[in-house]
Design a protein around this motif. Structure first.
Motif, PDB file in Angstrom:
ATOM      1  N   ASN A   6      -5.187 -11.475  -2.822  1.00 31.89           N
ATOM      2  CA  ASN A   6      -5.068 -10.017  -2.970  1.00 31.89           C
ATOM      3  C   ASN A   6      -4.029  -9.629  -4.019  1.00 31.89           C
ATOM      4  O   ASN A   6      -4.202  -8.644  -4.748  1.00 31.89           O
ATOM      5  CB  ASN A   6      -4.717  -9.373  -1.626  1.00 31.89           C
ATOM      6  CG  ASN A   6      -5.902  -9.354  -0.675  1.00 31.89           C
ATOM      7  OD1 ASN A   6      -6.980  -9.820  -1.015  1.00 31.89           O
ATOM      8  ND2 ASN A   6      -5.707  -8.827   0.510  1.00 31.89           N
ATOM      9  N   ASP A 152      -9.544  -6.098   0.958  1.00 35.22           N
ATOM     10  CA  ASP A 152      -9.021  -5.432   2.161  1.00 35.22           C
ATOM     11  C   ASP A 152      -9.198  -3.918   2.085  1.00 35.22           C
ATOM     12  O   ASP A 152      -9.199  -3.238   3.111  1.00 35.22           O
ATOM     13  CB  ASP A 152      -7.516  -5.703   2.326  1.00 35.22           C
ATOM     14  CG  ASP A 152      -7.240  -7.032   2.998  1.00 35.22           C
ATOM     15  OD1 ASP A 152      -8.210  -7.725   3.353  1.00 35.22           O
ATOM     16  OD2 ASP A 152      -6.057  -7.375   3.167  1.00 35.22           O
ATOM     17  N   LYS A 167     -13.375  -7.065   3.724  1.00 32.27           N
ATOM     18  CA  LYS A 167     -12.704  -7.192   5.016  1.00 32.27           C
ATOM     19  C   LYS A 167     -13.632  -6.976   6.212  1.00 32.27           C
ATOM     20  O   LYS A 167     -13.291  -7.354   7.331  1.00 32.27           O
ATOM     21  CB  LYS A 167     -11.523  -6.213   5.070  1.00 32.27           C
ATOM     22  CG  LYS A 167     -10.533  -6.503   6.196  1.00 32.27           C
ATOM     23  CD  LYS A 167      -9.327  -5.583   6.116  1.00 32.27           C
ATOM     24  CE  LYS A 167      -8.432  -5.744   7.304  1.00 32.27           C
ATOM     25  NZ  LYS A 167      -7.268  -4.840   7.208  1.00 32.27           N
TER      26      LYS A 167
END
Ligand code: TMP
Length: 191
Positions: A6, A152, A167
């Motif tokens: 990320n 995410d 996610k």
């Protein structure tokens, strides 16, 4: 390994968005897990853009997931854990003095550029950008993009298979979470 993925992905996208005229918090990636960013005062709004119905939009309005929306949806939630991040309209944000009218216009302008940029970028990688959440901060009084942009905070579906590459694999217990995040990073980096 999700944090490292990320971090890399957010920084890659932030650099791209800077090139498109969206000022961001990004300064320098130090290593896999650390990045220098501008310290902002976060604007307490979650800014959500939807291109296709999914998640809470589908649930709230009874629209099947995957239905293309005829207009781009721009949605705000109040960033407040105690209140459960409630959905809010623009005048509520102004009434609560979360932002000024001018800042809100800037947020909307940048959110639209982010959507157009990311939609095109992900599509080149075989990923359809369904929806995403971004956050802004104030730095020297100016609105800049902050926080993260990753699987995410985005819904990404594989263009060919329709497979969920975000996610939701974790949220909905679909398995292969690590592999999917690594695959998204691989596609994003290969350009
Ligand atoms: P939603 O359909 O659950 O409202 O989510 C819309 C998009 O926003 C989805 O891409 C996931 C992202 N999101 C976050 O990043 N953080 C959050 O707290 C929420 C509620 C959504």
């Amino acid at each position: 390994g999700k944090g490292a993925i990320n971090n890399r992905m957010t920084n890659n996208l932030m650099r791209r968005l800077e090139e498109k005229g969206v000022p961001t918090h990004y300064v320098e990636e130090i290593n896999d897990r650390d990045t220098f960013v501008k310290k902002v005062e976060i604007v307490p709004l979650e800014v959500i853009i939807r291109n296709t119905a999914a998640g809470s939009f589908s649930k709230r309005y009874g629209v099947p997931e995957g239905k293309k929306l005829p207009v781009t949806v721009l949605e705000f939630s109040y960033k407040n854990d105690d209140l459960g991040d409630p959905l809010m309209c623009e005048s509520h944000a102004l009434a609560l003095k979360l932002v000024t009218k001018e800042q809100l216009e800037t947020v909307k302008k940048y959110a639209s550029i982010v959507n157009e940029t990311l939609k095109e970028f992900f599509l080149e990688k075989g990923l359809k950008l369904i929806d995403f959440k971004i956050e802004f901060g104030l730095y020297d009084g100016e609105v800049i993009l902050a926080d993260e942009i990753s699987p995410d905070t985005c819904r990404l579906w594989d263009v060919k298979t329709g497979e969920k590459m975000d996610k939701d694999r974790f949220r909905r217990d679909l398995g292969n979470v690590e592999e999917t995040y690594a695959e998204v990073l691989k596609r994003v980096k290969n350009d």
